[in-house]
Design a protein around this motif. Structure first.
Motif, PDB file in Angstrom:
ATOM      1  N   ASP A   1       0.825  -1.206   0.000  1.00 39.50           N
ATOM      2  CA  ASP A   1       0.000   0.000   0.000  1.00 39.50           C
ATOM      3  C   ASP A   1       0.862   1.259   0.000  1.00 39.50           C
ATOM      4  OD1 ASP A   1      -2.268  -1.552  -0.008  1.00 39.50           O
ATOM      5  OD2 ASP A   1      -2.597  -1.424   2.149  1.00 39.50           O
ATOM      6  N   GLU A   2       1.941   1.260   0.766  1.00 36.18           N
ATOM      7  CA  GLU A   2       2.840   2.416   0.782  1.00 36.18           C
ATOM      8  C   GLU A   2       3.487   2.627  -0.582  1.00 36.18           C
ATOM      9  OE1 GLU A   2       4.438   2.439   5.420  1.00 36.18           O
ATOM     10  OE2 GLU A   2       5.480   1.265   3.893  1.00 36.18           O
ATOM     11  N   LEU A   3       3.886   1.531  -1.212  1.00 41.30           N
ATOM     12  CA  LEU A   3       4.536   1.644  -2.510  1.00 41.30           C
ATOM     13  C   LEU A   3       3.564   2.155  -3.564  1.00 41.30           C
ATOM     14  CD1 LEU A   3       7.060   1.314  -4.175  1.00 41.30           C
ATOM     15  CD2 LEU A   3       6.513  -1.117  -4.449  1.00 41.30           C
ATOM     16  N   VAL A   4       2.329   1.686  -3.539  1.00 38.83           N
ATOM     17  CA  VAL A   4       1.336   2.165  -4.493  1.00 38.83           C
ATOM     18  C   VAL A   4       1.101   3.660  -4.311  1.00 38.83           C
ATOM     19  CG1 VAL A   4      -1.110   2.054  -5.133  1.00 38.83           C
ATOM     20  CG2 VAL A   4       0.202  -0.057  -4.834  1.00 38.83           C
ATOM     21  N   ASP A   5       1.012   4.113  -3.067  1.00 38.72           N
ATOM     22  CA  ASP A   5       0.832   5.550  -2.818  1.00 38.72           C
ATOM     23  C   ASP A   5       1.997   6.348  -3.410  1.00 38.72           C
ATOM     24  OD1 ASP A   5      -1.515   5.107  -1.469  1.00 38.72           O
ATOM     25  OD2 ASP A   5      -0.648   5.276   0.536  1.00 38.72           O
ATOM     26  N   ALA A   6       3.210   5.847  -3.230  1.00 43.17           N
ATOM     27  CA  ALA A   6       4.387   6.547  -3.757  1.00 43.17           C
ATOM     28  C   ALA A   6       4.401   6.534  -5.281  1.00 43.17           C
ATOM     29  CB  ALA A   6       5.656   5.899  -3.208  1.00 43.17           C
ATOM     30  N   LEU A   7       3.988   5.435  -5.878  1.00 43.36           N
ATOM     31  CA  LEU A   7       3.934   5.341  -7.330  1.00 43.36           C
ATOM     32  C   LEU A   7       2.895   6.301  -7.909  1.00 43.36           C
ATOM     33  CD1 LEU A   7       4.256   1.482  -7.632  1.00 43.36           C
ATOM     34  CD2 LEU A   7       5.786   3.113  -8.740  1.00 43.36           C
ATOM     35  N   GLU A   8       1.741   6.371  -7.279  1.00 38.25           N
ATOM     36  CA  GLU A   8       0.709   7.304  -7.743  1.00 38.25           C
ATOM     37  C   GLU A   8       1.190   8.745  -7.628  1.00 38.25           C
ATOM     38  OE1 GLU A   8      -3.456   4.886  -6.915  1.00 38.25           O
ATOM     39  OE2 GLU A   8      -2.633   6.168  -5.329  1.00 38.25           O
ATOM     40  N   ALA A   9       1.877   9.049  -6.538  1.00 36.61           N
ATOM     41  CA  ALA A   9       2.403  10.406  -6.358  1.00 36.61           C
ATOM     42  C   ALA A   9       3.442  10.747  -7.423  1.00 36.61           C
ATOM     43  CB  ALA A   9       3.007  10.550  -4.960  1.00 36.61           C
ATOM     44  N   ALA A  10       4.155   9.711  -7.917  1.00 33.63           N
ATOM     45  CA  ALA A  10       5.172   9.926  -8.950  1.00 33.63           C
ATOM     46  C   ALA A  10       4.573   9.984 -10.349  1.00 33.63           C
ATOM     47  CB  ALA A  10       6.218   8.826  -8.878  1.00 33.63           C
ATOM     48  N   GLY A  11       3.278   9.689 -10.488  1.00 37.64           N
ATOM     49  CA  GLY A  11       2.626   9.781 -11.788  1.00 37.64           C
ATOM     50  C   GLY A  11       2.383   8.467 -12.479  1.00 37.64           C
ATOM     51  N   PHE A  12       2.638   7.336 -11.805  1.00 37.67           N
ATOM     52  CA  PHE A  12       2.387   6.028 -12.414  1.00 37.67           C
ATOM     53  C   PHE A  12       0.925   5.620 -12.235  1.00 37.67           C
ATOM     54  CE2 PHE A  12       6.986   5.810 -11.767  1.00 37.67           C
ATOM     55  CZ  PHE A  12       7.404   5.248 -12.966  1.00 37.67           C
ATOM     56  N   SER A  13       0.477   4.707 -13.111  1.00 39.77           N
ATOM     57  CA  SER A  13      -0.916   4.253 -13.062  1.00 39.77           C
ATOM     58  C   SER A  13      -1.003   2.831 -13.625  1.00 39.77           C
ATOM     59  CB  SER A  13      -1.806   5.204 -13.864  1.00 39.77           C
ATOM     60  OG  SER A  13      -1.400   5.242 -15.236  1.00 39.77           O
ATOM     61  N   GLU A  14      -2.234   2.309 -13.718  1.00 41.08           N
ATOM     62  CA  GLU A  14      -2.518   1.000 -14.311  1.00 41.08           C
ATOM     63  C   GLU A  14      -1.680  -0.110 -13.643  1.00 41.08           C
ATOM     64  OE1 GLU A  14      -2.458   0.971 -18.596  1.00 41.08           O
ATOM     65  OE2 GLU A  14      -3.029   3.081 -18.690  1.00 41.08           O
ATOM     66  N   PHE A  15      -1.895  -0.290 -12.364  1.00 40.47           N
ATOM     67  CA  PHE A  15      -1.096  -1.227 -11.595  1.00 40.47           C
ATOM     68  C   PHE A  15      -1.540  -2.673 -11.813  1.00 40.47           C
ATOM     69  CE2 PHE A  15      -1.220   2.720  -8.984  1.00 40.47           C
ATOM     70  CZ  PHE A  15       0.070   3.120  -9.261  1.00 40.47           C
ATOM     71  N   GLU A  16      -0.557  -3.556 -11.826  1.00 42.62           N
ATOM     72  CA  GLU A  16      -0.795  -4.994 -11.925  1.00 42.62           C
ATOM     73  C   GLU A  16       0.071  -5.675 -10.879  1.00 42.62           C
ATOM     74  OE1 GLU A  16      -0.421  -8.638 -15.203  1.00 42.62           O
ATOM     75  OE2 GLU A  16       0.151  -6.580 -15.740  1.00 42.62           O
ATOM     76  N   PHE A  17      -0.491  -6.671 -10.188  1.00 42.09           N
ATOM     77  CA  PHE A  17       0.222  -7.329  -9.097  1.00 42.09           C
ATOM     78  C   PHE A  17       0.275  -8.839  -9.311  1.00 42.09           C
ATOM     79  CE2 PHE A  17      -2.014  -3.622  -7.487  1.00 42.09           C
ATOM     80  CZ  PHE A  17      -1.024  -2.934  -6.801  1.00 42.09           C
ATOM     81  N   VAL A  18       1.418  -9.405  -9.002  1.00 45.50           N
ATOM     82  CA  VAL A  18       1.551 -10.862  -8.917  1.00 45.50           C
ATOM     83  C   VAL A  18       2.310 -11.171  -7.633  1.00 45.50           C
ATOM     84  CG1 VAL A  18       1.496 -11.302 -11.410  1.00 45.50           C
ATOM     85  CG2 VAL A  18       3.679 -10.831 -10.295  1.00 45.50           C
ATOM     86  N   GLN A  19       2.159 -12.401  -7.154  1.00 45.84           N
ATOM     87  CA  GLN A  19       2.781 -12.762  -5.887  1.00 45.84           C
ATOM     88  C   GLN A  19       3.237 -14.221  -5.897  1.00 45.84           C
ATOM     89  OE1 GLN A  19      -0.160 -12.715  -2.658  1.00 45.84           O
ATOM     90  NE2 GLN A  19      -1.782 -12.998  -4.182  1.00 45.84           N
ATOM     91  N   THR A  20       4.228 -14.503  -5.082  1.00 46.45           N
ATOM     92  CA  THR A  20       4.730 -15.863  -4.910  1.00 46.45           C
ATOM     93  C   THR A  20       5.495 -15.923  -3.579  1.00 46.45           C
ATOM     94  OG1 THR A  20       5.920 -17.675  -5.995  1.00 46.45           O
ATOM     95  CG2 THR A  20       6.913 -15.489  -6.141  1.00 46.45           C
ATOM     96  N   ILE A  21       6.090 -17.039  -3.262  1.00 44.38           N
ATOM     97  CA  ILE A  21       6.808 -17.323  -2.011  1.00 44.38           C
ATOM     98  C   ILE A  21       5.820 -17.324  -0.833  1.00 44.38           C
ATOM     99  CG2 ILE A  21       8.733 -16.766  -0.484  1.00 44.38           C
ATOM    100  CD1 ILE A  21       9.632 -17.502  -3.304  1.00 44.38           C
TER     101      ILE A  21
END
Length: 209
Positions: free
Chosen positions: A160-180
């Motif tokens: 959640d913190e990283l997404v907030d920082a990415l949005e503040a930097a102007g990024f959009s259209e997020f996609e997530f994958v996970q493992t481990i």
């Protein structure tokens, strides 16, 4: 200052992790491959020894640690010494920027993300791979980071913190994958890669410029 000193001194130990934890490493690679189907002209910021950049098709690697760059060069990458907060590249240079297990080591996350966006072309993609601070592995890493020369100075982030920082930097259209889903040392076969985040300790996040 970049937290590169442990990586200069303990390069062999860094490399040995991938050999000892091959199944976990392969799981992380598979997750990131989902987000980089066509890398184009790509760079890994915080390339280390090239363990991710090489198989994921990045052409360029940047890192502040000289010894890490020596290993990356041996893997065939064009390497540049530098820090994530001040990238020595012109605007709109790369199609893909990859940042794997590096975001916790940078001095300034907003500056790092702003620089990554600056060097990406208008239709470029940023892919970040990281251990989620709120995951089981992330919590153990935090509790025991004083015992690890690499993680001693790390500042782990939550998704959640990283997404907030990415949005503040102007990024959009997020996609997530996970493992481990288990402790990395207990994994004998590659773990499944699933969409989303919250279950897996290693998260891959893709974002558009």
């Amino acid at each position: 200052m970049p937290k590169s000193e442990p990586f200069e001194r303990h390069t062999d130990r860094y490399e040995a992790w991938f050999e000892t934890h091959e199944a976990a490493y392969r799981s992380e690679l598979a997750a990131l491959e989902r987000l980089i189907p066509r890398p184009g002209f790509g760079i890994e910021i915080g390339v280390g020894t090239g363990r991710f950049a090489d198989p994921l098709g990045m052409a360029v690697g940047l890192d502040p640690a000289r010894e890490m760059l020596v290993r990356s060069r041996r893997r065939g990458l064009d390497v540049v010494r530098g820090v994530a907060e001040s990238l020595p590249f012109e605007d709109d240079t790369f199609d893909t920027a990859l940042v794997v297990t590096t975001i916790c080591f940078v001095d300034d996350v907003p500056a790092t993300l702003a620089e990554a966006r600056r060097i990406l072309r208008p239709d470029g993609s940023l892919v970040v791979g990281y251990v989620d601070r709120d995951s089981p592995v992330g919590r153990v890493y935090q509790e025991k980071k004083s015992e690890n020369p690499f993680y001693r100075e790390a500042t782990f982030v939550s998704t959640d913190e990283l997404v907030d920082a990415l949005e503040a930097a102007g990024f959009s259209e997020f996609e997530f994958v996970q493992t481990i889903y288990e402790w990395p040392g207990d994994i004998d076969e590659p773990e499944p890669v699933r969409e989303g985040y919250g279950d897996g300790s290693f998260v891959g996040l893709g974002a558009s410029r």
